[in-house]
Design an enzyme around this catalytic site. Structure first.
Site, mmCIF file in Angstrom:
data_model
loop_
_atom_site.group_PDB
_atom_site.id
_atom_site.type_symbol
_atom_site.label_atom_id
_atom_site.label_comp_id
_atom_site.label_asym_id
_atom_site.label_seq_id
_atom_site.Cartn_x
_atom_site.Cartn_y
_atom_site.Cartn_z
ATOM 1 N N GLU A 1 9.717 11.302 4.267
ATOM 2 C CA GLU A 1 9.257 10.300 5.236
ATOM 3 C C GLU A 1 10.446 9.609 5.919
ATOM 4 O O GLU A 1 10.442 9.387 7.122
ATOM 5 C CB GLU A 1 8.373 9.265 4.521
ATOM 6 C CG GLU A 1 7.863 8.202 5.446
ATOM 7 C CD GLU A 1 6.355 8.054 5.429
ATOM 8 O OE1 GLU A 1 5.670 8.745 4.667
ATOM 9 O OE2 GLU A 1 5.867 7.233 6.214
ATOM 10 N N TYR B 1 8.714 -2.674 11.271
ATOM 11 C CA TYR B 1 8.957 -2.373 9.849
ATOM 12 C C TYR B 1 10.454 -2.218 9.545
ATOM 13 O O TYR B 1 10.996 -2.867 8.643
ATOM 14 C CB TYR B 1 8.189 -1.104 9.443
ATOM 15 C CG TYR B 1 8.300 -0.773 7.977
ATOM 16 C CD1 TYR B 1 7.417 -1.323 7.051
ATOM 17 C CD2 TYR B 1 9.308 0.062 7.504
ATOM 18 C CE1 TYR B 1 7.525 -1.028 5.704
ATOM 19 C CE2 TYR B 1 9.419 0.359 6.159
ATOM 20 C CZ TYR B 1 8.526 -0.181 5.266
ATOM 21 O OH TYR B 1 8.635 0.103 3.929
ATOM 22 N N ASP C 1 4.175 3.913 -1.693
ATOM 23 C CA ASP C 1 3.041 4.744 -1.287
ATOM 24 C C ASP C 1 3.072 6.098 -1.990
ATOM 25 O O ASP C 1 2.053 6.606 -2.450
ATOM 26 C CB ASP C 1 3.059 4.982 0.231
ATOM 27 C CG ASP C 1 3.088 3.687 1.007
ATOM 28 O OD1 ASP C 1 2.849 2.624 0.401
ATOM 29 O OD2 ASP C 1 3.354 3.742 2.221
ATOM 30 N N GLU D 1 3.656 -6.807 -1.187
ATOM 31 C CA GLU D 1 3.856 -6.194 0.130
ATOM 32 C C GLU D 1 5.272 -6.453 0.618
ATOM 33 O O GLU D 1 5.768 -7.586 0.528
ATOM 34 C CB GLU D 1 2.831 -6.790 1.102
ATOM 35 C CG GLU D 1 2.208 -5.782 2.026
ATOM 36 C CD GLU D 1 1.398 -4.721 1.288
ATOM 37 O OE1 GLU D 1 1.962 -3.641 1.003
ATOM 38 O OE2 GLU D 1 0.217 -4.962 1.023
HETATM 39 C C1 GLA Z 1 4.478 0.804 4.058
HETATM 40 C C2 GLA Z 1 5.657 1.499 3.388
HETATM 41 C C3 GLA Z 1 5.782 1.034 1.933
HETATM 42 C C4 GLA Z 1 5.789 -0.485 1.831
HETATM 43 C C5 GLA Z 1 4.658 -1.091 2.644
HETATM 44 C C6 GLA Z 1 4.734 -2.593 2.717
HETATM 45 O O1 GLA Z 1 3.277 1.212 3.465
HETATM 46 O O2 GLA Z 1 5.507 2.893 3.421
HETATM 47 O O3 GLA Z 1 6.942 1.599 1.362
HETATM 48 O O4 GLA Z 1 7.031 -0.994 2.221
HETATM 49 O O5 GLA Z 1 4.618 -0.594 3.970
HETATM 50 O O6 GLA Z 1 4.551 -3.145 1.458
#
Ligand code: GLA
Length: 346
Positions: free
Chosen positions: A143, A204, A155, A20
């Protein structure tokens, strides 16, 4: 969804088992696709405009390349259309219909599923010469540029390339990947904490900035390149903890990908949660509670928050014959503590 469309495609959500906040540090991730999928259907409408209908949101948005949508959900689709147009000039006006059973806003990548399904549908409609990795790369760009989340590529790679029956180990720097079977006798359980999470509004992008600052202070291109854990310990407190999470999390992913033992895999998940909670600070009290209830159940090998954090879902690796029993018991305990969780996977 009616049958008279020119192209139809779908793509799954994903749950990340381990790795993560490593992808935007050029590191390693270990996601698996989930059974829930987003379907996109397109029909040429003979105009220069787009009409986008989202069944689950009961919403129709109209826009064109000259008049982009202001709606957040439509911006994912719009971004894919703009980027596809840069590959092939003539994108016709389209009626676009979206249906999805991927849970939204819980960390199971509903946005990546929408982007990948949209691009797959455009590939079919316009015979675009794109492979599945290129689809993931364009989806990530959509995105970042149109939904303004500086996400990594996990993702979109997972939605485009992972299966539901085995995890996909991805090196997010090279995009090399290989299938990793789940440990023998194990199965994946995902529970929603019931705490809403919005990625763009959360910390984030801030975490990403902190990682870049830590890498700069360590004199490396990205935290993936740190070889000396001692150097991390000499960073100022906040950056030290962020970098330590990324460094140890990468090691955990590589170790997990080598093990076939559920208990060993589970220990790595538990350690990941502690690191996300203490060093990366993306957990919440509700996620911590749900994870500790999962970890305390004898049918669970290991558990952690999954996705970006700040709310959303937890993933557990369970003994395969105890998944439902774990879900029932843990959701009852969570509810007795005054929270409302729910079962998302299986
Ligand atoms: C989100 C982002 C991913 C990744 C996760 C954390 O899902 O879209 O790219 O950074 O958070 O692991």
């Amino acid at each position: 969804m009616s049958a008279d469309f020119d192209a139809v495609a779908d793509a799954p959500g994903r749950v990340n088992l381990l790795g993560e906040h490593t992808d935007y540090n050029d590191g390693f991730v270990l996601p698996v696709a989930i059974r829930q999928r987003t379907r996109v259907a397109m029909r040429r409408n003979g105009t220069k405009e787009f009409s986008l209908h989202a069944a689950e949101l009961a919403q129709t948005v109209r826009f064109s390349f000259d008049a982009p949508p202001t709606d957040h959900f439509a911006s994912y689709v719009y971004g894919c259309l703009v980027l596809a147009r840069s590959r092939r000039a003539d994108i016709p006006g389209l009626d676009i219909e979206v249906t999805s059973d991927v849970p939204m806003g819980v960390g199971l990548s509903s946005s990546a599923a929408l982007e990948v399904a949209t691009l797959r549908c455009l590939r079919g409609l316009l015979s675009l010469p794109l492979d599945d990795v290129e689809i993931a790369q364009i989806a990530q760009k959509a995105e970042i540029e149109f939904a303004h989340v500086r996400c990594g590529i996990m993702d979109q790679m997972a939605s485009s390339l992972a299966g539901t029956d085995r995890a996909l180990l991805i090196d997010t720097r090279t995009l090399d990947r290989r299938d990793v079977p789940l440990p023998l006798g194990s199965a994946v359980l995902v529970l929603d904490s019931g705490v809403a999470r919005t990625l763009a509004g959360s910390g984030y992008n801030q975490r990403r900035g902190e990682c870049e600052a830590a890498a700069a202070q360590l004199g490396v291109a990205s935290l993936r390149d740190v070889r000396e854990p001692d150097a991390i310990e000499r960073l100022p407190d906040l950056l030290r903890r962020r970098a330590r999470h990324v460094f140890t999390e990468n090691a955990r992913v590589l170790q997990a990908a080598r093990t076939t033992d559920g208990a060993a895999f589970g220990q790595l998940m538990n350690a990941s949660h502690a690191s996300l909670r203490d060093d990366y600070e993306v957990s919440t009290p509700e996620l911590d509670l749900l994870v500790s209830l999962l970890q305390a159940h004898p049918g669970v090998f290991g558990a952690r928050l999954t996705g970006a954090g700040f709310g959303g879902a937890c993933v557990a690796l369970c003994k395969s014959d105890q998944v439902q029993a774990v879900a029932d018991a843990v959701l009852a305990q969570y509810s007795a503590a005054g929270h409302r969780g729910r079962l998302l996977v299986p």
